[in-house]
Structures are given as C-alpha cells and as structure tokens.
Design a protein around this motif. Sequence first.
Motif, mmCIF file in Angstrom:
data_model
loop_
_atom_site.group_PDB
_atom_site.id
_atom_site.type_symbol
_atom_site.label_atom_id
_atom_site.label_comp_id
_atom_site.label_asym_id
_atom_site.label_seq_id
_atom_site.Cartn_x
_atom_site.Cartn_y
_atom_site.Cartn_z
ATOM 1 N N TYR A 77 -5.892 -5.829 0.121
ATOM 2 C CA TYR A 77 -4.654 -5.996 -0.651
ATOM 3 C C TYR A 77 -4.960 -6.207 -2.132
ATOM 4 O O TYR A 77 -4.333 -5.591 -3.011
ATOM 5 N N SER A 96 -2.887 -2.705 5.600
ATOM 6 C CA SER A 96 -4.132 -2.696 4.848
ATOM 7 C C SER A 96 -5.327 -3.102 5.703
ATOM 8 O O SER A 96 -6.431 -3.211 5.198
ATOM 9 N N GLU A 133 0.823 -1.205 0.000
ATOM 10 C CA GLU A 133 0.000 0.000 0.000
ATOM 11 C C GLU A 133 0.859 1.258 0.000
ATOM 12 O O GLU A 133 0.461 2.301 -0.512
ATOM 13 N N LEU A 152 0.715 -7.536 5.639
ATOM 14 C CA LEU A 152 -0.508 -6.887 5.174
ATOM 15 C C LEU A 152 -1.135 -6.037 6.271
ATOM 16 O O LEU A 152 -2.282 -5.646 6.180
ATOM 17 N N LYS A 190 -8.080 -8.463 5.198
ATOM 18 C CA LYS A 190 -6.760 -7.969 4.785
ATOM 19 C C LYS A 190 -6.523 -8.266 3.307
ATOM 20 O O LYS A 190 -6.070 -7.403 2.544
#
Length: 815
Positions: free
Chosen positions: A528, A473, A353, A470, A524
């Motif tokens: 993603y 996110s 991200e 992750l 998540k």
Amino acid sequence: MISVKASGRAKKLLKERVAFFLQRITRYLLKPDWDNFQPGYADRRIYVGCGKKRLGGYVHCDVRSLPGVEIVCQAWDLDRYVQGAQEVYSRHMLEHLQFAKVEEFLSAAYRSLKMGGSVKVIVPDMDYHINQWQAAVWRSKQLNNNRSNARHACAGFWGWQGEKPDDAPFWDTHKSGFNAASLRYFLGKAGFSKIVTNAQDGHLTATAIKFVGCGRQVVAHQDDARGDHQGRYLWAAREMGKRKRVLDLACGVGYGSAILREHGDVEYILGVDLDHQAIEHAREFFAAEGVEFRCGDIAKITETADAIISFETIEHLVAPKPFLRRSRELLDETDSMLLVSTPNQLSMPFIPERYPFHQRHYTPDEFRSLLAECGFKVLDICSQPDRFDERVENNEEGLFLLAKAVPQPFLPENDLLGVQKEIPCPRMKNKIDAITAYGKAPTAYGKAPYFEVAAQNLQTVSLERIRKDLGASFRLRDVFDVGLKQVDEAISYYMAKYKEDHHYLMATLKILNFRMKAAIKISKFINYLKIRNPDLIILWNGLRLNEQCVSQAAKKLNIPVLYMENGLLPNTTTLDPRGVNYLNSVPREKSFFESIQEQEDRAEFPELVPRAPLEGKKAGNEIELPSQYIFVPFQVEDDSQIVLFSPLVKKMDELVDITVECVEPNQSLALVFKEHPTSPIDYTQLRERYRGNDYVIFANGNSTQSLIDGARAVITINSTVGLEAALLGKPVITLGQAFYSIPGIAHHVENKSELKNILDCDLKSLVDDSLRSKFFHYLHSEYSVQGMWRKPTIEHWKSLEQKIVELYESASSQS
C-alpha cells in the motif's frame, strides 16, 4: 513415401511463424512474470515498425525478430516494454493496421512516453492520392510504371502488394488511410496535444506532444468521451435550464464545457482547472464562442455564477470542504445551483490500487451530509448505472452519484466544520503528503475523528486516512519478504502479554497466530505504501497491532513516522518521532535539563485540570483521608505501560502487597489506593483482604487531584499521575520504567528493598525544584503541541502544523 523439398522462402516463413508462436507462449503461458517485468527505455527514442530499416539514435521495435531489433512486440503492446520514452517514431506503418489497432497503438504510444514526450508518424497522404486517382490515365503501361498517377494512387490506397502468394499475413497491404484531418482526430483521441501536420509529395507527417498526464480522460472530440462522462453533462444541460454564466470547475480537458455549450441554454461558460496542460488541450480542441478556459485555483476566481458544475472532483481531494464552501461563495444568492458528482462507495468501493488518483468515495448519506455541511440544500440525488452508458436514473444505487443542490446559509461558526479558517502559516513549496491510521483515534468535538478535522485546517500538510480495505494489495509471496525481527517487533506487546498470562503451549500457539497476522498485515501495508508513497505517516498511539505493522512497513521503506497521543501536560498533545509514553524522545539525562538556562520571564506551569470522580461500579463516596498518607494509583493491567515497561509489578494485587509490605513498618503513614476508571477487573476481594487494616484505604470516590494535593508522596508504576504529582511538587517514586524517572523529578526503585530504604529517607529531598522547573518548562514550551483534540482551536492547529513540519524536516535531513 513422397519427399517434398521445402523452398527457402517456405523455410523462412516457418521460422518466423515458430518465433511468433514462441513469443505468444512467453506472453500468455508465462503471464505471471509480467507482474515483475519492469518496462525500460526511459528518455530513449523508439522506432516502431522499423522492419529492416535502421536509424541512428533509435531503439528499434518490430513484430519480427530481425537483426538489430531490440523490442519484438506488436505495436499496440509498446507500453508493456517502454515507459518514459522521449519519442515514438513510426514511418509508413500505421496504414498497415486496422483502424481499431491504430487507436490501440497510438494509446500505447501515449502511455509509453514521458510527460512532454513526442510522437511522430508518417503515412501516405490520402488527399494527395485521391487527386492522383482522379488524374490517372488507366492503361497497362501506366499501371506497370511505379511513378505514374495510377500506380502510385493504388499503392497509396492499398499498398504496393509486393507479397508472394505464400506470404501471410499480407504485410505489404494497407488496411487504413489518413488525411490531415483524420490523423489529427486519431492523435487527439489518443490524448495528444499540440498536433502539427505537414503534407509533402504524398507523405503526411504528424507530430504531437504528450501534454496531459495519465489519470484524466483525454479526447479531442466530445463524442469520444466515455458514455457516463457525456451523460453527466447532458443531464446538467437539462437540469440547469437557461443560464447566463456557468462555472465548470475542474473542467479537465474541456469536453464537458463543449457539451454544455452545444446542448444547454447557456450564454457563457468558464472552464477552470489547476492543470495548465489540460487547459492548453482544452483551448486547442474545445475553444468556441461563449466558452473560455482558464488555468487557476478556485480561490482566485472573483466572478460569480448562477450555476456551478464540478463532476468527479471531490473524490480527488483530501479536504473537499474548503472547495465546496468556496463554490458556495461563488454562487449568486438567488436562483443559483450546484451540480456535482462522485463515485458511490456502496456500488464502487474505494480501493487505492484500483483508483490511485482518488482519496475516497462517498455513500449517498455521506455525500448528502457533506454538501449540507458546506452550505447547500440537496434537492435531488440520482445515479448512473454504468461507465459506458449515458443513462441517469432516479435512484441512489448506481456507480456514480449526481447531486442537484442550491445554496443555503452556512452552519454556525462554532460547529465542527466552522473550525476551518485561514491560518497564517508560511506555505511550503510542496505540501507534506501524510497519511494516518487512527482506528480508535479520538473524536474532535464529539462529532468527527480528529484527523478528519485536522485535514481541513492544516495548510502545509496534506492528510489522508490509511484505508481499511487492503485486500487487493496482498500477495501471499510478499509475506516471505517480511523478516521475523520486524514481525516480533510488531507483536512485542502480545509476546510479553501471553508469556505472562498463559501456559507455555497456549502462549506459543497464540504468539504464532499473531506472527502470521502481523506478517500478512506488514506485507499489505508495504504494498500500500509503495503505491501511495507518502512523505510522512502519523499514527495515534502506535502500540496497537495495526499501527505497529504500519510502523514496521514504513521503517522498511524509510518513510518517517510520527506518533500522537494525549499530551503529557494539561491541554497539550504529544507528537513524537520515536513513540509515546516510555518510548518518547524526551531526554532521560539529568545533565540535559541542568544545562538549560534559568529564565526570569519563564511562563508559569500549566494549571492541573481536575479529573472527574469515578462513576459506575468502581465509584464510591468521597471519604475523609488521614493527614499523612502516600497515594498509590492503580493502572490497567493489560495496558502496554504495564505489559512492556513494568518488570517488577504486573498485577495491581502485587502493587498493593509490595507497597503495604514496605510502608507498614512506618505506622505514621497510610496508603491510599485508587482504582483505574477504565479497568475491567473487579478488586472486591482485594479490598476485602485489607478491610481490617486501618492504614490501607481505597478512595475511589475522591478526585485524583485532591488525592495528589493531600499526599506526602506518590508511588506509581509509571502512570502519568506520577508526572502530575511531580508537576505539583510532590515526591514521586516509580516502580516501573517511566520517562520522567530522572533524579530530582522522580526516584526509581528496582525492588522492594530499595523502596523500603527510600521510604526511610526524607521524602522532600527527592525533589529538586530548580531541575523540576527546567524539566516542565521543556515539556511545555519545547516538546508539547499546545491544545488538545477534545476542542481544537486555531492556535492548536498552528502549533500542530509547526511541529509536524519541524519533525518532518528533521527526519528528512537525517535520512
């Protein structure tokens, strides 16, 4: 008490101030709403700083909430409200901003525009007003005449200053000024290209195009590049010394090549980039004697060089090794050098991200190994400690790693990296962008994960690994968007396992724990995948929790998923859109295979590869077997094949008890069992229980193929051993759900009574040789990918790529 009557102008001012204050409250106190705010006005024309003026066909934007103003915001916040606009227009607004705010506004305008969108600004022409100033006659009469040089020059410099004393801020006062050169500079610094200026009657008009996409640093002068970017090229100018010909690969908009030319001892620099828009910008702003810019692929460059520079490039590549190896080929054999940089994974961990244009970051050791594998000897690695600092320090601890390397011989062709070859596959117009989650995926050649090797060898498929980190996110509220059905599908294995193995309360608590984990993971992965937006996802096995959560996230976003596993036949690989093992897409109807036409030239069945004998605690000596026996292989009790697809038998003790009970009345047959090599369970007590029974034999030391060869039949739950036995023409009986339980291939029984009945029949009648031939021909020629992960060949990559493209196109046509 004294009453003071406010004037109309004061009331108006107070109203504007209250509106402005309320706007600030909306912006800052309700800031979380910005997370969900969606900018709009795509393909519209925006008039910024319109005041009371109105133009047809424009969306009007001003800091004041006036009638007809649709966007109320500061000019430099434009991109919060507008994305993908066709044009941003401003007339006599820029000069009312401080220079710092001018830069902010033009950058916001750049971000607000779509690719190819334009900006048009009109400001007072300072060159014109300077001439007016010098020609002015300074008299009271002249200063009171708006058309005189004196009055007009003052207005050009400082505005007409028509505010009243109680007005604030001073809206009719100028804070900046521009001529053609300075306006061109500010537009170029914001990232605009194809800048055209026109001065007429004191008005300076400039138009420019958003020509280079976001994700690149776009400047119009090398001094405006970020400090670390300048520092890298200054370091390169020092390190490479005197050079005749330098290649600046992935040169971007060209400021680096300009720095090399100015500060280095270089006769000729060729800047190369795939982005023709970036090259156009480079030619507009950085073209000079001895500096050429060319749009093209590194593969098409034929000229060699005595130095190659490529900064901040490899982290953008899914497969950087072909790029680096081609760079090695373009370097002269003597006295040549490569200078390359990349973000340091130890100091700047990769988060998708945060770095949406990157594929991965490298640790110093990974960076050094990558260069060595691609034909370079690393002389030195240093680093840059800060994004805005030119410093380069002699350590490997900074945010960015810089390597100085020289060519050396390539690694042997039989090395892992030597697998990379040109595969004569037809290239698609656009590559399939696929991502993989492989966790425990196999290792090709015992050196690198299989998918990393695949990424180097597939021509039409761009592979990238799903990242582990992750956390950035994840938002707690996203968990509530995940349905319970999705969660339970993701943890179906654990629900089945714990309901069998635990007390009700303990099972309930464990399932609840897995539901929470799965909901978080699915949310998540959804976030993603929204960012990555891949065409396709490839999962190894797909039955573990992480892979199940990825699969559920993909299903919610309508992204096709393919599942990979060891092949069903020797030297093959499975690639299936539904799943692996029992979940695969192999037809279960006997009529499907009966409809396949016989072919005389049909290829022979693949040779069954013998399995190595067991070693360690389960191993034993090879024993002599009776002439008539049924082979019964064990399976791993917590494997999904047992937990999910074996309602009759859950434990291997039960398998032995059931088969002994059904076979024992037939004294002419023995039962030969073999424990699974990877099972952690010790079956010593089970063997002791049947020690006195001459017809129950444990043959852990014998090879699986020899046990199949000598058996009269094979009884299995749903193991691939049953498939191997069918391949060799043996009668097969399945106790669980197996995809090959098709009459004529394998006979399925639901209970002990059916097993007893089938054992009393002629076992040879269970095999239909014609159907078996068609079934295995389909598996080998139509269903399987040829070759396997242990030692992939060029033919394997070709077969894999063909299957991926075929399944992807099929999924795309159905969606």
